[in-house]
Scaffold this active site. Sequence first.
Site, PDB file in Angstrom:
ATOM      1  N   HIS A  40       0.850  -1.201   0.000  1.00  0.00           N
ATOM      2  CA  HIS A  40       0.000   0.000   0.000  1.00  0.00           C
ATOM      3  C   HIS A  40       0.876   1.237   0.000  1.00  0.00           C
ATOM      4  O   HIS A  40       2.077   1.152   0.291  1.00  0.00           O
ATOM      5  CB  HIS A  40      -0.880   0.005   1.253  1.00  0.00           C
ATOM      6  N   HIS A 113       6.042   6.404  -0.833  1.00  0.00           N
ATOM      7  CA  HIS A 113       6.828   5.185  -1.014  1.00  0.00           C
ATOM      8  C   HIS A 113       5.965   3.978  -0.669  1.00  0.00           C
ATOM      9  O   HIS A 113       5.049   4.070   0.140  1.00  0.00           O
ATOM     10  CB  HIS A 113       8.069   5.209  -0.121  1.00  0.00           C
TER      11      HIS A 113
HETATM   12  P1  2AM Z   1       6.363   2.406   6.264  1.00  0.00           P
HETATM   13  O1  2AM Z   1       5.843   1.488   5.217  1.00  0.00           O
HETATM   14  O2  2AM Z   1       7.301   3.431   5.769  1.00  0.00           O
HETATM   15  O3  2AM Z   1       6.843   1.690   7.499  1.00  0.00           O
HETATM   16  C1  2AM Z   1       1.326   1.229   8.692  1.00  0.00           C
HETATM   17  O4  2AM Z   1       2.231   1.180   9.749  1.00  0.00           O
HETATM   18  C2  2AM Z   1       1.812   2.156   7.633  1.00  0.00           C
HETATM   19  O5  2AM Z   1       1.976   3.458   8.173  1.00  0.00           O
HETATM   20  C3  2AM Z   1       3.137   1.781   7.013  1.00  0.00           C
HETATM   21  O6  2AM Z   1       3.030   1.995   5.620  1.00  0.00           O
HETATM   22  C4  2AM Z   1       4.115   2.754   7.609  1.00  0.00           C
HETATM   23  O7  2AM Z   1       5.108   3.217   6.756  1.00  0.00           O
HETATM   24  C5  2AM Z   1       3.243   3.962   7.808  1.00  0.00           C
HETATM   25  N1  2AM Z   1       3.758   4.907   8.782  1.00  0.00           N
HETATM   26  C6  2AM Z   1       3.997   6.216   8.556  1.00  0.00           C
HETATM   27  N2  2AM Z   1       4.420   6.811   9.665  1.00  0.00           N
HETATM   28  C7  2AM Z   1       4.492   5.870  10.611  1.00  0.00           C
HETATM   29  C8  2AM Z   1       4.874   5.873  11.978  1.00  0.00           C
HETATM   30  N3  2AM Z   1       5.267   7.006  12.602  1.00  0.00           N
HETATM   31  N4  2AM Z   1       4.836   4.702  12.650  1.00  0.00           N
HETATM   32  C9  2AM Z   1       4.437   3.561  12.019  1.00  0.00           C
HETATM   33  N5  2AM Z   1       4.041   3.500  10.747  1.00  0.00           N
HETATM   34  C10 2AM Z   1       4.081   4.640  10.054  1.00  0.00           C
END
Ligand code: 2AM
Length: 168
Positions: A40, A113
Amino acid sequence: MRLFIAIPMSGEMKDALGRMQRQMRDQRIAGRFTPPENLHLTLAFIGEYPNPDAVFLPRVKPFAIELDGFGSFGDLWWAGLKPCPPLRRYVLALRHALAYDNIPFDRKKFSPHITLLRGGVGVPALTVPRAEMVVDHVSLMRSDRGKRGMIYTELRASEPWDPAWDDG
Ligand code: 2AM
């Protein structure tokens, strides 16, 4: 519950992202690969919040996103997107709506991303397949820790756009 707002990937995008993961595995890059159903694009991370019904999801006037490039944040490896002004505008509007409604969210700058691998060991050399999708809704997602990794569940999707609102 732990909440975030995301664009789920289409089948075509999942195939392309899976091919990038395949290249990494073939290069003996180790780590926790995101399973296809979890792929996602996060637009806003809310985190622990008890009231999902309070989260307003603005409607999406459909636009296209296209894969482009890859990179890492430390040991997290991701696929990137071609610059997409309608996506940026949508995320701004979405985050404004959250702030207006006093819904907490991570205010880190939006850096689009799609996470492919966490805890990656090694530096991959990837060819990014050509793939695009039309985005016509976003989803409010709930994240739970399962026995075999994260489980993401769609709680709600934004209402569809009405073409009658288009000008010209
Ligand atoms: P990531 O893929 O870069 O880890 C669920 O956790 C989603 O939220 C993931 O896509 C994660 O990104 C994103 N996300 C963004 N900010 C976050 C945070 N502070 N802590 C955890 N997940 C975060």
